[in-house]
Write a protein that holds these residues in place. Structure first.
Motif, PDB file in Angstrom:
ATOM      1  N   VAL A   1      -3.194  -6.591  10.572  1.00  0.00           N
ATOM      2  CA  VAL A   1      -2.770  -7.768   9.821  1.00  0.00           C
ATOM      3  C   VAL A   1      -1.263  -7.985   9.916  1.00  0.00           C
ATOM      4  CG1 VAL A   1      -3.149  -9.000   7.654  1.00  0.00           C
ATOM      5  CG2 VAL A   1      -4.581  -7.055   8.227  1.00  0.00           C
TER       6      VAL A   1
ATOM      7  N   ASP B   1       1.096  -4.324   5.022  1.00  0.00           N
ATOM      8  CA  ASP B   1       0.188  -3.399   4.340  1.00  0.00           C
ATOM      9  C   ASP B   1      -0.028  -3.838   2.904  1.00  0.00           C
ATOM     10  OD1 ASP B   1       2.594  -2.772   3.236  1.00  0.00           O
ATOM     11  OD2 ASP B   1       2.277  -0.599   3.257  1.00  0.00           O
ATOM     12  N   GLU B   2      -0.040  -5.150   2.690  1.00  0.00           N
ATOM     13  CA  GLU B   2      -0.184  -5.622   1.310  1.00  0.00           C
ATOM     14  C   GLU B   2      -1.648  -5.688   0.896  1.00  0.00           C
ATOM     15  OE1 GLU B   2       1.972  -9.065   0.368  1.00  0.00           O
ATOM     16  OE2 GLU B   2       3.885  -8.031   0.602  1.00  0.00           O
ATOM     17  N   VAL B   3      -1.899  -5.295  -0.342  1.00  0.00           N
ATOM     18  CA  VAL B   3      -3.238  -5.394  -0.896  1.00  0.00           C
ATOM     19  C   VAL B   3      -3.427  -6.824  -1.391  1.00  0.00           C
ATOM     20  CG1 VAL B   3      -4.828  -4.463  -2.588  1.00  0.00           C
ATOM     21  CG2 VAL B   3      -3.097  -3.003  -1.580  1.00  0.00           C
ATOM     22  N   GLN B   4      -4.398  -7.530  -0.816  1.00  0.00           N
ATOM     23  CA  GLN B   4      -4.520  -8.956  -1.118  1.00  0.00           C
ATOM     24  C   GLN B   4      -5.605  -9.239  -2.138  1.00  0.00           C
ATOM     25  OE1 GLN B   4      -4.984  -9.232   3.013  1.00  0.00           O
ATOM     26  NE2 GLN B   4      -3.392 -10.785   3.225  1.00  0.00           N
ATOM     27  N   ASP B   5      -5.586 -10.477  -2.637  1.00  0.00           N
ATOM     28  CA  ASP B   5      -6.591 -10.881  -3.621  1.00  0.00           C
ATOM     29  C   ASP B   5      -7.921 -11.157  -2.934  1.00  0.00           C
ATOM     30  OD1 ASP B   5      -4.900 -10.692  -5.745  1.00  0.00           O
ATOM     31  OD2 ASP B   5      -4.173 -12.740  -5.540  1.00  0.00           O
ATOM     32  N   ASP B   6      -8.945 -11.289  -3.770  1.00  0.00           N
ATOM     33  CA  ASP B   6     -10.291 -11.567  -3.291  1.00  0.00           C
ATOM     34  C   ASP B   6     -10.330 -13.002  -2.722  1.00  0.00           C
ATOM     35  OD1 ASP B   6     -12.950 -11.947  -2.946  1.00  0.00           O
ATOM     36  OD2 ASP B   6     -13.544 -11.070  -4.864  1.00  0.00           O
ATOM     37  N   VAL B   7     -10.506 -13.114  -1.400  1.00  0.00           N
ATOM     38  CA  VAL B   7     -10.413 -14.416  -0.736  1.00  0.00           C
ATOM     39  C   VAL B   7     -11.550 -15.353  -1.168  1.00  0.00           C
ATOM     40  CG1 VAL B   7     -10.293 -15.565   1.486  1.00  0.00           C
ATOM     41  CG2 VAL B   7      -9.393 -13.255   1.243  1.00  0.00           C
ATOM     42  N   GLU B   8     -12.784 -14.822  -1.143  1.00  0.00           N
ATOM     43  CA  GLU B   8     -13.954 -15.653  -1.448  1.00  0.00           C
ATOM     44  C   GLU B   8     -13.914 -16.127  -2.906  1.00  0.00           C
ATOM     45  OE1 GLU B   8     -16.266 -16.772   0.459  1.00  0.00           O
ATOM     46  OE2 GLU B   8     -17.939 -17.292  -0.851  1.00  0.00           O
ATOM     47  N   ASP B   9     -13.422 -15.241  -3.787  1.00  0.00           N
ATOM     48  CA  ASP B   9     -13.318 -15.590  -5.200  1.00  0.00           C
ATOM     49  C   ASP B   9     -12.362 -16.767  -5.374  1.00  0.00           C
ATOM     50  OD1 ASP B   9     -14.132 -14.935  -7.829  1.00  0.00           O
ATOM     51  OD2 ASP B   9     -12.103 -14.212  -8.219  1.00  0.00           O
TER      52      ASP B   9
ATOM     53  N   LEU C   1       0.832  -1.204   0.000  1.00  0.00           N
ATOM     54  CA  LEU C   1       0.000   0.000   0.000  1.00  0.00           C
ATOM     55  C   LEU C   1       0.870   1.259   0.000  1.00  0.00           C
ATOM     56  CD1 LEU C   1      -3.005   0.691   0.017  1.00  0.00           C
ATOM     57  CD2 LEU C   1      -2.823   1.059   2.443  1.00  0.00           C
TER      58      LEU C   1
ATOM     59  N   SER D   1      -3.969  -1.287   8.613  1.00  0.00           N
ATOM     60  CA  SER D   1      -3.707  -2.624   8.099  1.00  0.00           C
ATOM     61  C   SER D   1      -2.479  -3.224   8.775  1.00  0.00           C
ATOM     62  CB  SER D   1      -3.503  -2.558   6.580  1.00  0.00           C
ATOM     63  OG  SER D   1      -3.034  -3.788   6.111  1.00  0.00           O
TER      64      SER D   1
END
Lengths: 125, 518
Positions: free
Chosen positions: A101, A104-112, A28, A97
């Motif tokens: 967590v 500060d990394e922007v993560q992928d869509d977990v549910e997807d 981020l 973040s």
């Protein structure tokens, strides 16, 4: 015919390229720097489109055609304030973040990703 | 210039209030942030007042043409103009009614406070600032003020979506903020290029000057604005951020976003494309995007197990219906898109509110862990069934009325629009299928015990059977509004018909804005 300053145009292009490259990063903080650089590029573009520099646009102080165009400057001023506010917001978000967590990394869509995994499992006999 | 300030009528002053009142209310709720009761009263009173003003604006704009107010007495195109025509007044009215219902629901769910009855400094001010941004986006008459309105709206939404974050919510919040920021900077770039090409940012003045610049340049500017609003309105393939972020927001906030934000962006798309880039006959690119959006959204919904994600995909799918109206590009189809937008705002907000009620009872959004709610909570079943049938567009609901206008306009516009009209019906059937699956899993089957609250510190109380009357009442109120759209379909579609004719004709808008300076 109004000509534009080539050096400015090249500089703006570089700022846009660097800004968008940084926006694609995971961290981020890099995204934040990307937003700042991109914001600078946009504000310079606003200045560039205002035409050549001229006298301060105060009625009566100079002939009308010697004035600089004030509107892009007003637009850039507003845009600077907005970019500034959003930069501080992104900093706060990055800090939150980091606290929650640990990074500060922007993560992928977990549910997807979960649904995609499930499809693969369903396909296997 | 000096005479202009005195010319501004009482009606013009009224036009500024939908923006100023929520801002004033936001300031009041910050100052009075120690009293939760004061915040609630201010929020509700402001929104009731804005709804009343929007109703007056709609009646006047319909009766005697667009209302224009030049801010600060500087006439357009030099100054900033606020304009209320039929389309913007109608959408403003519908949006404000939805924000009012969602606020009542949010207050009763106590997400507005820190704890029971303790006031928070963030929720109410941000909520009202978001409303101010929405009003400004509908009413503004120039491109740069539209940018400012979007920033106002989005910045408030960033705070609402990341407020009191959990680890899950901050991940979704980041995606949302970064994508929105990027589209905002693109928007600003587009504004700069439009100004460079034409020397104005006023919509009405742009409408005339766009015709003077080379067609290639005009196409590029039109496509840039399409990308900008396409990201914000979640047009496939620019939609991926939406089903990731909205479901992670608290129920009422998700309802607010789902109801309003994408539709404001669609309004901006509709306004700019009809006013600045008029065209003859159907727009092929937009037809393709409409088909993609409808199908990807509806098929994506079928794969989901999370109720809110499923609704988010259906939201994306139905954006495609409105895009279809824009793509056909005649008075009838644009009118259909306007009516569909009004219907879509109410029905999506309702469904997200009902999803919040279901979650509260079951303690989970996972469809495979729910069941048997029909016997447990029959009222909830009714509250879900009506908006679900409305979204699927089953006669005689509002969804059917709105879709019928689109289908008729599409079928009359030529072979390709008629084919896309077929896709609209297919997407409706897929929507119905997705919602029937929700019905079967949530309301039928064996009763499953509620899942205990895994995060008691989270503001959203879940796994409780305690019914809360205002939450149900707010949801029922929105359903009533949606039914009213069906009951008053005749007058409403006549109204949007006139709005659509205005959009395609352009002359009333341009004359009203620029006429004051002549």
């Amino acid at each position: 015919m109004v000509t534009i300053n080539l050096a400015m145009a090249v500089l703006i292009a570089v700022l846009y390229a660097v800004g968008f490259f940084l926006l694609m990063q995971r961290s981020l903080m890099r995204v934040l720097i990307g937003v700042v650089v991109l914001g600078h590029g946009t504000n310079l573009l606003l200045q560039l489109v205002g035409g050549p520099p001229g006298r301060a646009p105060i009625v009566g102080s100079a002939p009308n055609d010697a004035f600089a165009d004030p509107l892009p400057q007003a637009l850039a001023l507003t845009a600077v304030v907005i970019t500034f506010a959003l930069t501080t917001f992104l900093l706060a978000l990055g800090y939150r973040s980091f606290v929650l967590v640990g990074h500060d990394e922007v993560q992928d869509d977990v549910e997807d990703a979960r649904i995609a995994r499930q499809q693969i499992q369903d396909d296997e006999p | 210039m000096s005479g202009l300030a005195s010319e501004s009528s009482a009606l013009g002053t009224l036009l500024t209030l939908p923006v100023l009142l929520p801002m004033l209310g936001a300031a009041l709720t910050v100052v009075g942030s120690r009293s939760a009761a004061l915040q609630r009263i201010v929020g509700i009173v402001v929104l009731v007042a804005v709804a009343a003003i929007a109703a007056v604006l709609l009646v006047v704009a319909d009766h005697s043409g667009p209302i224009v107010e030049d801010l600060g007495g500087w006439a357009a195109p030099i100054g900033i103009a606020l304009v209320a025509d039929r389309l913007s007044a109608l959408l403003l009215l519908v949006s404000t009614l939805v924000t009012l219902a969602v606020l009542v629901y949010a207050i009763d769910q106590r997400i507005t406070d820190y704890g029971r009855g303790t006031a928070s400094t963030t929720f109410h001010p941000m909520y009202l600032m978001l409303c101010a941004g929405v009003s400004l986006a509908y009413l503004t008459g120039d491109l740069f003020t539209l940018f400012v309105a979007f920033e106002l709206m989005l910045t408030a939404s960033y705070v609402l979506i990341t407020r009191r974050t959990s680890a899950k919510r901050i991940r979704a919040g980041m995606t949302y903020v970064i994508v929105s920021l990027m589209s905002s900077l693109l928007f600003l770039t587009a504004v700069a290029l439009v100004y460079a090409a034409t020397g104005t940012v006023n919509f009405a003045a742009l409408a005339g000057r766009m015709e003077l610049i080379p067609p290639g340049l005009r196409t590029i500017l039109g496509l840039m604005l399409l990308v900008v609003f396409g990201i914000k309105a979640a047009i496939v393939p620019l939609h991926f951020w939406l089903p990731d972020s909205y479901p992670n927001a608290p129920g009422p906030v998700a309802a607010l976003f789902a109801g309003l934000l994408t539709k404001v962006s669609f309004y901006a798309l509709l306004r700019t494309q009809t006013l600045l880039f008029p065209r003859e006959g159907p727009w092929t690119l937009m037809l393709v995007l409409a088909v993609l959006t409808m199908l990807v959204g509806a098929l994506g919904a079928l794969a989901q197990n999370d109720l809110n994600r499923l609704l988010s995909f259906l939201l994306v799918s139905h954006i495609g219906f409105m895009l279809f109206g824009l793509a056909v590009f005649d008075a009838a189809s644009v009118s259909g898109a306007a009516l569909y937008a009004a219907h879509h705002i109410t029905v999506l907000a309702t469904l997200f509110l009902v999803s919040g009620l279901i979650t509260r009872r079951t303690g989970t959004v996972a469809l495979d862990r729910m069941g048997g709610l029909l016997h447990e909570a029959p009222v909830l079943a009714v509250l879900f069934a009506i908006p679900a049938l409305t979204l699927a567009g089953i006669p005689p609901t509002a969804g059917f009325v709105a879709k019928l206008g689109l289908l008729q306009a599409g079928a009359a516009a030529g072979p390709w629009p008629a084919v896309v009209a077929g896709v609209v019906i297919l997407a409706s059937l897929l929507t119905l299928y997705a919602l029937v699956r929700v019905w079967v899993r949530v309301f039928w089957g064996g009763v499953k015990p509620p899942i205990p609250d895994d995060d008691p510190n989270d503001e959203v109380a879940v796994g409780t059977a305690r019914s809360s009357v205002p939450m149900y009442a707010a949801t029922a109120g929105l359903i009533a509004a949606s039914l009213a759209i069906a009951v008053f379909a005749g007058p409403l579609s006549a109204l949007t018909g006139r709005a659509g004719a205005d959009l395609i004709n352009r002359e009333p808008y341009i004359a009203a804005v620029l006429g004051t300076s002549r």
